[in-house]
Design a protein around this motif. Structure first.
Motif, PDB file in Angstrom:
ATOM      1  N   ALA A   1       0.813  -1.217   0.000  1.00 36.43           N
ATOM      2  CA  ALA A   1       0.000   0.000   0.000  1.00 36.43           C
ATOM      3  C   ALA A   1       0.844   1.263   0.000  1.00 36.43           C
ATOM      4  N   THR A   2       2.103   1.163   0.389  1.00 34.66           N
ATOM      5  CA  THR A   2       2.951   2.356   0.516  1.00 34.66           C
ATOM      6  C   THR A   2       4.173   2.352  -0.401  1.00 34.66           C
ATOM      7  N   HIS A   3       4.385   1.280  -1.156  1.00 33.38           N
ATOM      8  CA  HIS A   3       5.584   1.186  -1.981  1.00 33.38           C
ATOM      9  C   HIS A   3       5.243   0.934  -3.451  1.00 33.38           C
ATOM     10  N   ASP A   4       6.089   1.464  -4.299  1.00 33.66           N
ATOM     11  CA  ASP A   4       5.930   1.292  -5.738  1.00 33.66           C
ATOM     12  C   ASP A   4       6.289  -0.138  -6.124  1.00 33.66           C
ATOM     13  N   ALA A   5       5.415  -0.777  -6.894  1.00 30.76           N
ATOM     14  CA  ALA A   5       5.605  -2.193  -7.224  1.00 30.76           C
ATOM     15  C   ALA A   5       6.834  -2.419  -8.103  1.00 30.76           C
ATOM     16  N   LEU A   6       7.164  -1.476  -8.981  1.00 29.42           N
ATOM     17  CA  LEU A   6       8.275  -1.669  -9.912  1.00 29.42           C
ATOM     18  C   LEU A   6       9.632  -1.486  -9.242  1.00 29.42           C
ATOM     19  N   THR A   7       9.750  -0.480  -8.387  1.00 30.57           N
ATOM     20  CA  THR A   7      11.062  -0.098  -7.865  1.00 30.57           C
ATOM     21  C   THR A   7      11.269  -0.403  -6.390  1.00 30.57           C
ATOM     22  N   GLY A   8      10.181  -0.518  -5.630  1.00 32.08           N
ATOM     23  CA  GLY A   8      10.314  -0.753  -4.201  1.00 32.08           C
ATOM     24  C   GLY A   8      10.480   0.507  -3.373  1.00 32.08           C
ATOM     25  N   VAL A   9      10.571   1.682  -4.010  1.00 34.78           N
ATOM     26  CA  VAL A   9      10.620   2.926  -3.239  1.00 34.78           C
ATOM     27  C   VAL A   9       9.200   3.316  -2.855  1.00 34.78           C
ATOM     28  N   LEU A  10       9.054   4.343  -2.032  1.00 33.54           N
ATOM     29  CA  LEU A  10       7.728   4.803  -1.629  1.00 33.54           C
ATOM     30  C   LEU A  10       6.899   5.205  -2.846  1.00 33.54           C
ATOM     31  N   ASN A  11       5.596   4.923  -2.780  1.00 36.89           N
ATOM     32  CA  ASN A  11       4.748   5.340  -3.884  1.00 36.89           C
ATOM     33  C   ASN A  11       4.309   6.795  -3.698  1.00 36.89           C
ATOM     34  N   ARG A  12       3.524   7.289  -4.625  1.00 40.55           N
ATOM     35  CA  ARG A  12       3.142   8.700  -4.630  1.00 40.55           C
ATOM     36  C   ARG A  12       2.440   9.105  -3.332  1.00 40.55           C
ATOM     37  N   GLY A  13       1.443   8.312  -2.936  1.00 40.36           N
ATOM     38  CA  GLY A  13       0.703   8.659  -1.730  1.00 40.36           C
ATOM     39  C   GLY A  13       1.567   8.669  -0.491  1.00 40.36           C
ATOM     40  N   ALA A  14       2.453   7.681  -0.369  1.00 40.02           N
ATOM     41  CA  ALA A  14       3.284   7.566   0.832  1.00 40.02           C
ATOM     42  C   ALA A  14       4.297   8.704   0.926  1.00 40.02           C
ATOM     43  N   ILE A  15       4.936   9.055  -0.183  1.00 41.07           N
ATOM     44  CA  ILE A  15       5.950  10.125  -0.126  1.00 41.07           C
ATOM     45  C   ILE A  15       5.279  11.481   0.100  1.00 41.07           C
ATOM     46  N   ILE A  16       4.057  11.658  -0.438  1.00 37.62           N
ATOM     47  CA  ILE A  16       3.331  12.904  -0.184  1.00 37.62           C
ATOM     48  C   ILE A  16       2.968  13.012   1.287  1.00 37.62           C
ATOM     49  N   ASP A  17       2.469  11.928   1.870  1.00 35.78           N
ATOM     50  CA  ASP A  17       2.125  11.949   3.297  1.00 35.78           C
ATOM     51  C   ASP A  17       3.352  12.231   4.158  1.00 35.78           C
ATOM     52  N   MET A  18       4.472  11.567   3.851  1.00 40.36           N
ATOM     53  CA  MET A  18       5.691  11.769   4.629  1.00 40.36           C
ATOM     54  C   MET A  18       6.191  13.204   4.499  1.00 40.36           C
ATOM     55  N   THR A  19       6.127  13.743   3.283  1.00 41.98           N
ATOM     56  CA  THR A  19       6.575  15.121   3.063  1.00 41.98           C
ATOM     57  C   THR A  19       5.690  16.115   3.802  1.00 41.98           C
ATOM     58  N   ALA A  20       4.386  15.897   3.749  1.00 40.57           N
ATOM     59  CA  ALA A  20       3.459  16.804   4.434  1.00 40.57           C
ATOM     60  C   ALA A  20       3.728  16.827   5.941  1.00 40.57           C
ATOM     61  N   GLN A  21       4.007  15.657   6.526  1.00 39.74           N
ATOM     62  CA  GLN A  21       4.306  15.594   7.960  1.00 39.74           C
ATOM     63  C   GLN A  21       5.620  16.298   8.280  1.00 39.74           C
TER      64      GLN A  21
ATOM     65  N   GLU B   1      20.209   7.191   5.064  1.00 38.67           N
ATOM     66  CA  GLU B   1      19.044   6.861   5.882  1.00 38.67           C
ATOM     67  C   GLU B   1      18.255   8.094   6.296  1.00 38.67           C
ATOM     68  N   GLY B   2      18.850   9.251   6.237  1.00 46.35           N
ATOM     69  CA  GLY B   2      18.144  10.455   6.649  1.00 46.35           C
ATOM     70  C   GLY B   2      17.223  11.028   5.600  1.00 46.35           C
ATOM     71  N   ALA B   3      17.134  10.387   4.446  1.00 46.65           N
ATOM     72  CA  ALA B   3      16.271  10.866   3.365  1.00 46.65           C
ATOM     73  C   ALA B   3      15.411   9.722   2.854  1.00 46.65           C
ATOM     74  N   ALA B   4      14.368  10.059   2.104  1.00 47.71           N
ATOM     75  CA  ALA B   4      13.449   9.050   1.572  1.00 47.71           C
ATOM     76  C   ALA B   4      13.242   9.293   0.082  1.00 47.71           C
ATOM     77  N   ILE B   5      13.100   8.194  -0.656  1.00 47.74           N
ATOM     78  CA  ILE B   5      12.888   8.260  -2.099  1.00 47.74           C
ATOM     79  C   ILE B   5      11.452   7.849  -2.403  1.00 47.74           C
ATOM     80  N   GLY B   6      10.793   8.598  -3.280  1.00 47.73           N
ATOM     81  CA  GLY B   6       9.443   8.244  -3.690  1.00 47.73           C
ATOM     82  C   GLY B   6       9.281   8.398  -5.191  1.00 47.73           C
ATOM     83  N   ARG B   7       8.497   7.523  -5.782  1.00 46.87           N
ATOM     84  CA  ARG B   7       8.174   7.631  -7.208  1.00 46.87           C
ATOM     85  C   ARG B   7       6.809   8.291  -7.316  1.00 46.87           C
TER      86      ARG B   7
END
Length: 251
Positions: free
Chosen positions: A93-113, A159-165
């Motif tokens: 629910a939170t990761h991109d199926a192709l790459t394994g990085v955070l998906n759009r919804g998850a990276i947006i939520d993390m960024t907003a927080q 580790e201090g940063a996050a990648i999202g597609r």
């Protein structure tokens, strides 16, 4: 109607007494014990019957304990499977199926927080001329390029940063609480890593990416922070691609 009422008023049959025969044998033994003038044979017979029922009771108890132990093991195994499934579902629910990085919804939520509490640096990157890759080599080759780009990003992002597609060939790297200089340095390192990577057949060439960076103080809205980084990315594209541009109005 009378039959229906009678049916509703009928109480269910009581549950069978699993130890009825043992209870009867025990009661018989007590009766025998109360006899003042019974001979030895009567006592032996009563004791024999009691022992027989006791042995059956022991066997049944062992069987029930064994069944209970198996049921507990099966329940524990089922709980473990459910926990594994829950983790898998959460990951999907939170990761991109192709790459394994955070998906759009998850990276947006993390960024907003992060923007709400600490502020954040946003890096938006887009693969240069990616449509040409898909058109020339097909979507499987395009998918391989996207996975290769993510491999390059992972080599640089700590580790201090996050990648999202966030789109087909567009990614966001989030640095919670980061500073502009830190974001620019990280973006440049990612740009160099991608440009130095030679993708395998059928592409057999280097691919580049363009970057936009915005630094945002706590309380900045997501749309504002993303808009600044996206505008900087647009300038990088217009300036020739394969470069890092910084938002003019980073806050």
């Amino acid at each position: 109607m009378a039959a229906s009422v009678a049916s509703r008023g009928t109480s269910p049959d009581p549950a069978p007494d699993l130890f009825k025969s043992e209870a009867e044998a025990l009661e018989q033994a007590r009766s025998t014990l109360a006899l003042a003038d019974a001979d030895a044979q009567v006592y032996r017979t009563s004791l024999s019957e009691l022992a027989t029922h006791y042995e059956r009771l022991m066997r049944e108890t062992r069987r029930l304990i064994g069944r209970s132990d198996r049921a507990e093991r099966e329940m524990n195994a089922l709980n473990a499977q459910l926990q594994t499934l829950a983790r898998q579902l959460e990951y999907r629910a939170t990761h991109d199926a192709l790459t394994g990085v955070l998906n759009r919804g998850a990276i947006i939520d993390m960024t907003a927080q992060a923007l709400l509490h600490t502020g954040a640096v946003m890096i938006v990157l887009d693969i240069d001329h990616f449509k040409h890759v898909n058109d020339e080599f097909g979507h499987p080759a395009g998918d391989a390029v996207i996975r290769g780009i993510v491999d390059c990003l992972r080599q640089i992002v700590g580790e201090g940063a996050a990648i999202g597609r966030v789109g087909g060939e567009e990614f966001t790297v989030l640095i919670p609480g980061g500073q502009l200089e830190q974001g620019v340095k990280l973006a440049e390192a990612m740009r160099q890593a991608i440009a130095a990577h030679v993708f395998g057949a059928p592409v057999d060439r280097a691919i580049t990416a363009s970057f936009g960076v915005s630094a945002n103080s706590a309380g900045t809205g997501f749309d504002t922070a993303y808009g600044l980084a996206d505008t900087a990315l647009y300038h990088a594209k217009r300036a020739g691609r394969n470069r890092v541009e910084v938002a003019d109005d980073s806050v």
